[in-house]
Write an enzyme that holds these catalytic residues in place. Structure first.
Site, PDB file in Angstrom:
ATOM      1  N   CYS A   2       0.840  -1.191   0.000  1.00  0.00           N
ATOM      2  CA  CYS A   2       0.000   0.000   0.000  1.00  0.00           C
ATOM      3  C   CYS A   2       0.882   1.251   0.000  1.00  0.00           C
ATOM      4  O   CYS A   2       1.979   1.237   0.546  1.00  0.00           O
ATOM      5  CB  CYS A   2      -0.931   0.084   1.199  1.00  0.00           C
ATOM      6  SG  CYS A   2      -2.011  -1.330   1.358  1.00  0.00           S
ATOM      7  N   ARG A  27       3.378  -0.046  -5.139  1.00  0.00           N
ATOM      8  CA  ARG A  27       3.158  -0.695  -3.842  1.00  0.00           C
ATOM      9  C   ARG A  27       1.806  -1.400  -3.767  1.00  0.00           C
ATOM     10  O   ARG A  27       1.469  -1.991  -2.743  1.00  0.00           O
ATOM     11  CB  ARG A  27       3.235   0.356  -2.724  1.00  0.00           C
ATOM     12  CG  ARG A  27       4.516   1.145  -2.743  1.00  0.00           C
ATOM     13  CD  ARG A  27       4.467   2.252  -1.726  1.00  0.00           C
ATOM     14  NE  ARG A  27       4.636   1.730  -0.398  1.00  0.00           N
ATOM     15  CZ  ARG A  27       5.793   1.578   0.219  1.00  0.00           C
ATOM     16  NH1 ARG A  27       6.909   1.929  -0.392  1.00  0.00           N
ATOM     17  NH2 ARG A  27       5.856   1.102   1.420  1.00  0.00           N
ATOM     18  N   TRP A  74      -3.016  -2.549  -1.693  1.00  0.00           N
ATOM     19  CA  TRP A  74      -2.801  -3.959  -2.041  1.00  0.00           C
ATOM     20  C   TRP A  74      -3.491  -4.723  -0.925  1.00  0.00           C
ATOM     21  O   TRP A  74      -3.043  -4.699   0.224  1.00  0.00           O
ATOM     22  CB  TRP A  74      -1.299  -4.266  -2.081  1.00  0.00           C
ATOM     23  CG  TRP A  74      -0.995  -5.658  -2.542  1.00  0.00           C
ATOM     24  CD1 TRP A  74      -0.860  -6.081  -3.837  1.00  0.00           C
ATOM     25  CD2 TRP A  74      -0.765  -6.814  -1.715  1.00  0.00           C
ATOM     26  NE1 TRP A  74      -0.571  -7.425  -3.864  1.00  0.00           N
ATOM     27  CE2 TRP A  74      -0.507  -7.906  -2.578  1.00  0.00           C
ATOM     28  CE3 TRP A  74      -0.760  -7.037  -0.349  1.00  0.00           C
ATOM     29  CZ2 TRP A  74      -0.248  -9.185  -2.114  1.00  0.00           C
ATOM     30  CZ3 TRP A  74      -0.496  -8.319   0.118  1.00  0.00           C
ATOM     31  CH2 TRP A  74      -0.244  -9.376  -0.764  1.00  0.00           C
ATOM     32  N   ASN A 100      -0.539   1.684   5.857  1.00  0.00           N
ATOM     33  CA  ASN A 100       0.284   0.677   5.170  1.00  0.00           C
ATOM     34  C   ASN A 100       0.780  -0.283   6.240  1.00  0.00           C
ATOM     35  O   ASN A 100       1.361   0.156   7.231  1.00  0.00           O
ATOM     36  CB  ASN A 100       1.463   1.375   4.483  1.00  0.00           C
ATOM     37  CG  ASN A 100       2.522   0.396   4.017  1.00  0.00           C
ATOM     38  OD1 ASN A 100       2.204  -0.694   3.563  1.00  0.00           O
ATOM     39  ND2 ASN A 100       3.775   0.771   4.148  1.00  0.00           N
ATOM     40  N   GLY A 101       0.538  -1.585   6.056  1.00  0.00           N
ATOM     41  CA  GLY A 101       1.002  -2.561   7.046  1.00  0.00           C
ATOM     42  C   GLY A 101      -0.116  -3.496   7.437  1.00  0.00           C
ATOM     43  O   GLY A 101      -1.128  -3.592   6.733  1.00  0.00           O
ATOM     44  N   GLU A 481      14.484 -18.450 -11.666  1.00  0.00           N
ATOM     45  CA  GLU A 481      14.139 -17.069 -12.007  1.00  0.00           C
ATOM     46  C   GLU A 481      13.327 -17.020 -13.311  1.00  0.00           C
ATOM     47  O   GLU A 481      12.361 -16.264 -13.423  1.00  0.00           O
ATOM     48  CB  GLU A 481      15.425 -16.226 -12.108  1.00  0.00           C
ATOM     49  CG  GLU A 481      15.251 -14.799 -12.570  1.00  0.00           C
ATOM     50  CD  GLU A 481      14.291 -13.965 -11.710  1.00  0.00           C
ATOM     51  OE1 GLU A 481      13.923 -14.384 -10.611  1.00  0.00           O
ATOM     52  OE2 GLU A 481      13.889 -12.887 -12.194  1.00  0.00           O
ATOM     53  N   LYS A 485       9.474 -15.466 -13.643  1.00  0.00           N
ATOM     54  CA  LYS A 485       9.058 -14.400 -14.562  1.00  0.00           C
ATOM     55  C   LYS A 485       7.801 -14.823 -15.319  1.00  0.00           C
ATOM     56  O   LYS A 485       6.877 -14.041 -15.496  1.00  0.00           O
ATOM     57  CB  LYS A 485      10.170 -14.070 -15.577  1.00  0.00           C
ATOM     58  CG  LYS A 485      11.322 -13.267 -15.054  1.00  0.00           C
ATOM     59  CD  LYS A 485      11.018 -11.820 -14.739  1.00  0.00           C
ATOM     60  CE  LYS A 485      10.716 -11.626 -13.303  1.00  0.00           C
ATOM     61  NZ  LYS A 485      11.763 -11.588 -12.329  1.00  0.00           N
ATOM     62  N   GLU A 488       4.690 -14.812 -12.978  1.00  0.00           N
ATOM     63  CA  GLU A 488       4.232 -13.481 -12.573  1.00  0.00           C
ATOM     64  C   GLU A 488       3.503 -12.741 -13.669  1.00  0.00           C
ATOM     65  O   GLU A 488       2.479 -12.135 -13.414  1.00  0.00           O
ATOM     66  CB  GLU A 488       5.428 -12.573 -12.277  1.00  0.00           C
ATOM     67  CG  GLU A 488       6.243 -12.865 -11.141  1.00  0.00           C
ATOM     68  CD  GLU A 488       7.315 -11.804 -11.000  1.00  0.00           C
ATOM     69  OE1 GLU A 488       7.105 -10.865 -10.241  1.00  0.00           O
ATOM     70  OE2 GLU A 488       8.376 -11.928 -11.655  1.00  0.00           O
ATOM     71  N   HIS A 504      13.296 -37.943  -9.668  1.00  0.00           N
ATOM     72  CA  HIS A 504      12.857 -38.299  -8.313  1.00  0.00           C
ATOM     73  C   HIS A 504      11.390 -37.931  -8.080  1.00  0.00           C
ATOM     74  O   HIS A 504      10.966 -37.772  -6.941  1.00  0.00           O
ATOM     75  CB  HIS A 504      13.767 -37.623  -7.277  1.00  0.00           C
ATOM     76  CG  HIS A 504      15.189 -38.053  -7.424  1.00  0.00           C
ATOM     77  ND1 HIS A 504      15.620 -39.310  -7.105  1.00  0.00           N
ATOM     78  CD2 HIS A 504      16.268 -37.397  -7.928  1.00  0.00           C
ATOM     79  CE1 HIS A 504      16.918 -39.415  -7.374  1.00  0.00           C
ATOM     80  NE2 HIS A 504      17.332 -38.259  -7.882  1.00  0.00           N
ATOM     81  N   LYS A 603       5.142  -4.080  -6.212  1.00  0.00           N
ATOM     82  CA  LYS A 603       6.603  -4.023  -6.363  1.00  0.00           C
ATOM     83  C   LYS A 603       7.318  -4.058  -5.015  1.00  0.00           C
ATOM     84  O   LYS A 603       8.385  -4.640  -4.898  1.00  0.00           O
ATOM     85  CB  LYS A 603       6.966  -2.743  -7.128  1.00  0.00           C
ATOM     86  CG  LYS A 603       8.426  -2.591  -7.421  1.00  0.00           C
ATOM     87  CD  LYS A 603       8.727  -2.975  -8.844  1.00  0.00           C
ATOM     88  CE  LYS A 603      10.202  -3.042  -9.140  1.00  0.00           C
ATOM     89  NZ  LYS A 603      10.531  -4.233  -9.924  1.00  0.00           N
TER      90      LYS A 603
HETATM   91  C1  F6R Z   1       9.894 -10.842  -9.042  1.00  0.00           C
HETATM   92  C2  F6R Z   1       9.835  -9.843  -8.027  1.00  0.00           C
HETATM   93  C3  F6R Z   1       9.675 -10.260  -6.603  1.00  0.00           C
HETATM   94  C4  F6R Z   1      10.739  -9.548  -5.770  1.00  0.00           C
HETATM   95  C5  F6R Z   1      10.540  -9.842  -4.277  1.00  0.00           C
HETATM   96  C6  F6R Z   1      11.623  -9.203  -3.428  1.00  0.00           C
HETATM   97  O1  F6R Z   1       9.994 -10.296 -10.313  1.00  0.00           O
HETATM   98  O2  F6R Z   1       9.929  -8.699  -8.321  1.00  0.00           O
HETATM   99  O3  F6R Z   1       9.772 -11.630  -6.448  1.00  0.00           O
HETATM  100  O4  F6R Z   1      11.992  -9.969  -6.178  1.00  0.00           O
HETATM  101  O5  F6R Z   1       9.289  -9.351  -3.873  1.00  0.00           O
HETATM  102  O6  F6R Z   1      11.674  -7.835  -3.628  1.00  0.00           O
HETATM  103  P1  F6R Z   1      12.933  -6.975  -3.196  1.00  0.00           P
HETATM  104  O7  F6R Z   1      14.058  -7.345  -4.069  1.00  0.00           O
HETATM  105  O8  F6R Z   1      12.498  -5.570  -3.383  1.00  0.00           O
HETATM  106  O9  F6R Z   1      13.205  -7.320  -1.776  1.00  0.00           O
END
Ligand code: F6R
Length: 608
Positions: A2, A27, A74, A100-101, A481, A485, A488, A504, A603
């Site tokens: 948020c 956020r 959020w 926020n929280g 990774e 991607k 997401e 396995h 984010k």
């Molecule tokens: C994936 C992504 C998330 C962040 C995760 C940690 O594309 O963006 O998985 O990597 O939320 O975020 P940070 O790096 O900001 O701690």
């Protein structure tokens, strides 16, 4: 998560808070709202959806005020509905709160207030804050906020306004970031100082259990007992430049294409070709302290965790220092043992991930030195660690991390080089690694020039709903990774796995409609992954391989191959990841998903 934004001054507060909210949408973006005081009356409006939806509705109202607070949400407690959006109010609708929280004891507080006749409108934990303040307010608004705070458990940052105090915003924070921007006759409040940088570079940060009374004249901070405290404002040196998509359709594509430059930035002045070593000015540890490090603990989440996993191979193989990588959200509940000479590395591009901050604080308390790897100056992580190595990747707007991930890999490689040269690595080997690092930006350019081919292949695979992403050694975290991607941004079930583990159990899932993306860039395990892929082919699984130029054998096995320039094994995650990013991007585009702001994500993950 948020985002909170507040303004008090002579300008049009409503349009200003909406502009501020747009900068905080990373956020969370499932609903938004605003509250203001106009001619002594508390007014508000909330909408489900992005800030632009709210903006369009507010424009029709013609509200004018010098004081407003706003919120982009959020959802944690309660669905994203208009009622659950913030601000939340007290029963008399005289007090408005943005938050926020998470309030962990919200049920107990709710029951307590209900017993005293308070009725609730929303499902949110936030409403207990506004109702509690309303309940405790006996004519002194500041005192009511102060009395409410110790009754709330959890992490929070709040901004509160009250109809009876039309020239005041009260803020409080507990383990959640909140910055107060100090302008000339005007004041700002935001979850991230970046959002008000256009107006002022002077910021005051509230620490845990502090509150502040904001008026046009200034800020008075208080401790939990309401004793005044002096707080110095910090001069922020962020780049306030507006970030746009330019000619790109999405921020994600723009950020993928920025990588030749961001890799260069991450490397800039951070190595000595002559000595074959890394120069990391941000590392505030003496030579002796560095030499004594006997164990490294890496804390991170999501993509940053994948960077951390890659670093285990780097540190253990190159520097011979044992490394543990810990998922931040699990780590703090382990009652971790911190031996002498343990270094903790907290990796977070945003520097605001609540789980990583909590894990880092736990280790700090137990005596470990903390090095942060972060992209955001002024973030909570950057402010709390002993040393911070910045990524220098510039703002990353797309929710999915791309350029910050490859910069994390560069910084971790340099850090491992620094340790390795103190212990086991020869000058010659160091020079060799630096040469390979320097070659990366142009190698990445050459991968980007294959984007059309990658798009064609992406279209061919876009209709599948299940994928495996497989790799071994350096390619194992790279596969994780790649899978993340795709999950997401394309909403596809993608399983990242170490290729050797398939037999396995997971190989039972392989069939002609479950393709495998195979990462073949690790030379040590190359023959082994070829055998694993043969096993997939034998079960009618399709294989899309990402392999270094010159790998001939893979052509006879894979259905499609994307070749990338050859580099050292320890750097091979970078070229392979550029392909994963483009692949996920084009598959998501083909499926028509919201690439820059995927559903359910944010984010900065500022709740535990
Ligand atoms: C994936 C992504 C998330 C962040 C995760 C940690 O594309 O963006 O998985 O990597 O939320 O975020 P940070 O790096 O900001 O701690």
């Amino acid at each position: 998560m948020c985002g909170i934004f507040g303004y008090l001054g002579e300008q049009d507060a409503v349009s200003l808070v909406l502009e501020g909210l747009k900068k905080l949408e990373y956020r969370g973006y499932d609903s938004a709202g605003v509250a203001l005081i106009q001619n002594g009356e508390l007014l508000s409006h909330k909408e489900v959806g992005k800030v632009s939806v709210l903006d369009a509705k507010i424009a029709e109202k013609g509200w004018k005020s010098g004081l407003a607070i706003a919120h982009t949400r959020w959802a944690t407690h309660g669905k994203p509905t208009q009622i659950n959006a913030h601000p939340q109010f007290d029963t008399a609708s005289r007090c408005a709160v943005v938050h926020n929280g998470i309030i962990e004891n919200h049920e107990a507080v709710r029951r307590l207030l209900q017993k005293r006749g308070v009725s609730f409108q929303s499902d949110t934990d936030t409403e207990v804050i506004s109702q509690l303040i309303g309940f405790l307010n006996k004519g002194n608004f500041l005192r009511a906020v102060q009395r409410a705070l110790p009754l709330l458990q959890g992490a929070f940052a709040i901004a509160v306004i009250h109809q009876d105090a039309p020239e005041e915003i009260i803020c409080a924070a507990k383990e959640s970031p909140l910055a107060i921007g100090v302008g000339e006759g005007e004041m700002f409040v935001a979850s991230d100082a970046q959002a008000f940088l256009k107006y002022t570079r002077q910021a005051i940060y509230l620490h845990s259990s502090e509150l502040a009374l904001i008026t046009k004249k200034g800020v008075q901070a208080f401790n939990a007992r309401l004793a005044p405290i002096e707080k110095e404002s910090e001069n922020l040196d962020h780049d306030a430049e507006e970030v746009t998509k330019g000619a790109y359709q999405h921020y994600m594509l723009k950020e993928i294409y920025e990588q030749p430059q961001t890799l260069q930035n991450a490397l800039l002045s951070r190595f000595s070709e002559e000595y074959g070593s890394a120069i990391l000015d941000g590392l505030k540890l003496s030579e002796e302290e560095l030499f004594k490090i006997k164990r490294i603990v890496i804390l991170a989440c999501g993509t940053s965790l994948h960077a951390g996993l890659t670093a285990t191979y780097l540190f253990e193989e190159k520097a011979r220092i044992p490394v543990e990588v810990e998922i931040s959200s699990e780590f703090r509940y382990k009652n971790p043992i911190v031996q002498e000479n343990t270094l903790a590395i907290a990796i977070s591009q945003s520097g605001e991930t609540a789980d990583t901050l909590a894990a880092m604080r736990e280790l700090k308390e137990k005596g470990a030195k903390i090095v942060g790897i972060c992209n955001v100056q002024g973030s909570t992580l950057a402010r709390e660690v002993d040393s911070c190595l910045f990524l220098r990747a510039g703002p990353e707007i797309c929710v999915a991390a791309t350029k910050t991930y490859t910069s994390q890999l560069i910084v971790l490689t340099l850090l491992s080089l620094r340790f390795a040269r103190m212990h086991t690595m020869s000058q010659q080997e160091g020079k060799h690694l630096i040469k390979a690092l320097q070659a990366l930006p142009s190698q990445v350019k050459s991968i980007l020039s294959q984007a059309d081919k990658i798009e064609r292949i992406a279209k061919k695979y876009a209709h599948y709903d299940n994928f495996f992403f497989l790799g071994r050694r350096y390619m194992y975290p790279t596969a994780l990774e790649g899978a993340l991607k795709l999950k997401e941004i394309a909403y596809i079930n993608a399983n990242g796995y170490p290729a050797g583990e398939m037999k396995h159990g997971p190989i039972a899932l392989i069939h002609e409609n479950c393709p495998t993306v195979a990462y073949c860039g690790d030379s040590v395990t190359y023959p082994k992954i070829l055998s694993n892929l043969m096993e997939i082919k034998a079960r009618s699984g399709k294989v899309l391989a990402i392999a270094p130029e010159g790998s001939k054998e893979i052509q006879g096995i894979a259905d499609d191959v994307i070749y990338v320039p050859k580099t050292l094994d320890e750097l091979s995650p970078i070229p392979a990841t550029i392909v994963s990013q483009l692949l996920a991007y084009y598959i998501a585009k083909e499926r028509g998903t919201e690439i820059d702001q995927p559903r359910n994500l944010a984010k900065s993950v500022t709740v535990e």
